[in-house]
Design an enzyme around this catalytic site. Structure first.
Site, PDB file in Angstrom:
ATOM      1  N   HIS A 103      33.736 -37.333 103.032  1.00 47.10           N
ATOM      2  CA  HIS A 103      33.550 -36.120 103.824  1.00 47.10           C
ATOM      3  C   HIS A 103      32.060 -35.835 103.965  1.00 47.10           C
ATOM      4  O   HIS A 103      31.216 -36.417 103.289  1.00 47.10           O
ATOM      5  CB  HIS A 103      34.298 -34.920 103.221  1.00 47.10           C
ATOM      6  CG  HIS A 103      33.659 -34.330 102.004  1.00 47.10           C
ATOM      7  ND1 HIS A 103      33.942 -33.066 101.557  1.00 47.10           N
ATOM      8  CD2 HIS A 103      32.750 -34.818 101.124  1.00 47.10           C
ATOM      9  CE1 HIS A 103      33.244 -32.804 100.474  1.00 47.10           C
ATOM     10  NE2 HIS A 103      32.518 -33.845 100.181  1.00 47.10           N
TER      11      HIS A 103
ATOM     12  N   HIS B  56      29.914 -38.988 102.193  1.00 47.09           N
ATOM     13  CA  HIS B  56      30.001 -39.565 100.842  1.00 47.09           C
ATOM     14  C   HIS B  56      31.440 -39.424 100.373  1.00 47.09           C
ATOM     15  O   HIS B  56      32.241 -38.702 100.978  1.00 47.09           O
ATOM     16  CB  HIS B  56      29.043 -38.837  99.893  1.00 47.09           C
ATOM     17  CG  HIS B  56      29.366 -37.380  99.765  1.00 47.09           C
ATOM     18  ND1 HIS B  56      28.964 -36.454 100.687  1.00 47.09           N
ATOM     19  CD2 HIS B  56      30.087 -36.706  98.849  1.00 47.09           C
ATOM     20  CE1 HIS B  56      29.404 -35.258 100.346  1.00 47.09           C
ATOM     21  NE2 HIS B  56      30.105 -35.382  99.226  1.00 47.09           N
TER      22      HIS B  56
ATOM     23  N   ASP C  49      44.522 -40.096 102.495  1.00 46.97           N
ATOM     24  CA  ASP C  49      43.988 -41.071 101.541  1.00 46.97           C
ATOM     25  C   ASP C  49      43.174 -42.150 102.266  1.00 46.97           C
ATOM     26  O   ASP C  49      43.603 -42.670 103.301  1.00 46.97           O
ATOM     27  CB  ASP C  49      45.148 -41.725 100.781  1.00 46.97           C
ATOM     28  CG  ASP C  49      44.643 -42.595  99.637  1.00 46.97           C
ATOM     29  OD1 ASP C  49      43.519 -42.364  99.145  1.00 46.97           O
ATOM     30  OD2 ASP C  49      45.404 -43.499  99.231  1.00 46.97           O
TER      31      ASP C  49
HETATM   32 NI    NI Z   1      31.305 -33.950  98.452  1.00 47.08          NI
END
Ligand code: NI
Length: 258
Positions: free
Chosen positions: A135, A160, A195
């Site tokens: 995100h 990241h 996921d």
């Molecule tokens: Ni984060």
């Protein structure tokens, strides 16, 4: 009013005579391939002005080891359900010298069943799941400088990753919602859609340009709640999602609704 919660760990299988001295790890201690449980006993009431205690925790330890462990010893050799065993346990602990609030049994470190003393007709099931996702925190309402200043490394342009842990807390009638069903529903509406995705780019829920919300851990918990609650409500037993907790790291989690 005060609430005091005492955790008691113990092993079941070799008989309750296997008394040890290490209450932290479990007493009775594990012998061979015994099963290991953790019980959280919560009492609510007033504090004694002389002792400063709501209840002496030794009274809880004694009640669990002397009267509850034998119930477990019996239950694991019969076809007793966790909810039925928890009901017996709650009834037994009502005689504690302080008002019993709730009893939570950890069947595994990731799965627990809780019963409130005031409402033994329902239980609260919790099961943990994990998923990995990337995100980026970047608010379109802020300048680039303001975003960098507020979010720091979490504003890095390419995002990241986190290994998230998710724990729904579901209220239901005892023995009506199997763990298999809870897992299947959670997997379908939360785990599979998110996921190994980049939340901002791969999902509408967290794509701000498409009307989504920023993928902060607070918003992730709220979005997951809004997806899981109606899915669970379609189960024949009509369970209710009370809240959902999401851990972004082992030091940061958000619960919705609180
Ligand atoms: Ni984060």
């Amino acid at each position: 009013m005060h609430t005091l919660t005492r955790t008691v760990r113990f092993a079941v299988g070799s008989g309750s005579d296997a008394r040890g001295v290490n209450g932290f790890a479990g007493n009775p201690h594990v012998r061979g391939l015994d099963r290991h449980y953790e019980l959280q006993v919560s009492c609510r009431g007033s504090v004694d002005p002389v002792t400063g205690y709501l209840i002496d925790i030794k009274a809880i330890d004694r009640a669990v080891r002397d009267r509850v462990v034998p119930l477990f010893d019996h239950a694991v050799t019969t076809n007793t359900s966790p909810a039925a065993l928890l009901s017996q346990t709650t009834d037994t602990l009502r005689s504690l010298p302080a008002p019993l609030l709730a009893v939570r049994l950890f069947i595994t470190p990731y799965h627990s069943i809780e019963m409130a003393a005031m409402d033994p007709t329902t239980v609260l099931l919790r099961q943990r799941f994990d998923f990995s996702a990337a995100h980026r925190l970047h608010s379109p309402s802020l300048s680039d400088d303001e975003n960098r200043s507020l979010y720091g490394k979490c504003n890095n342009p390419r995002g990241h990753g986190h290994n998230y842990v998710v724990e729904p807390a579901v209220r239901c009638t005892p023995d009506t919602l199997s763990l298999a069903d809870l897992e299947a529903i959670t997997d379908r509406v939360i785990i599979q859609p998110f996921d190994h995705k980049h939340l901002n780019e791969d999902t509408n829920e967290f794509n701000v340009a498409k009307g989504g919300v920023l993928p902060s851990v607070e918003n992730i918990a709220q979005v997951f709640f809004s997806r899981l609650a109606p899915a669970l409500a379609q189960h024949p037993s009509k369970p209710t999602l009370e809240r959902i907790t999401v851990w972004e790291t082992d030091r940061t989690c958000a619960t919705y609704p609180s």
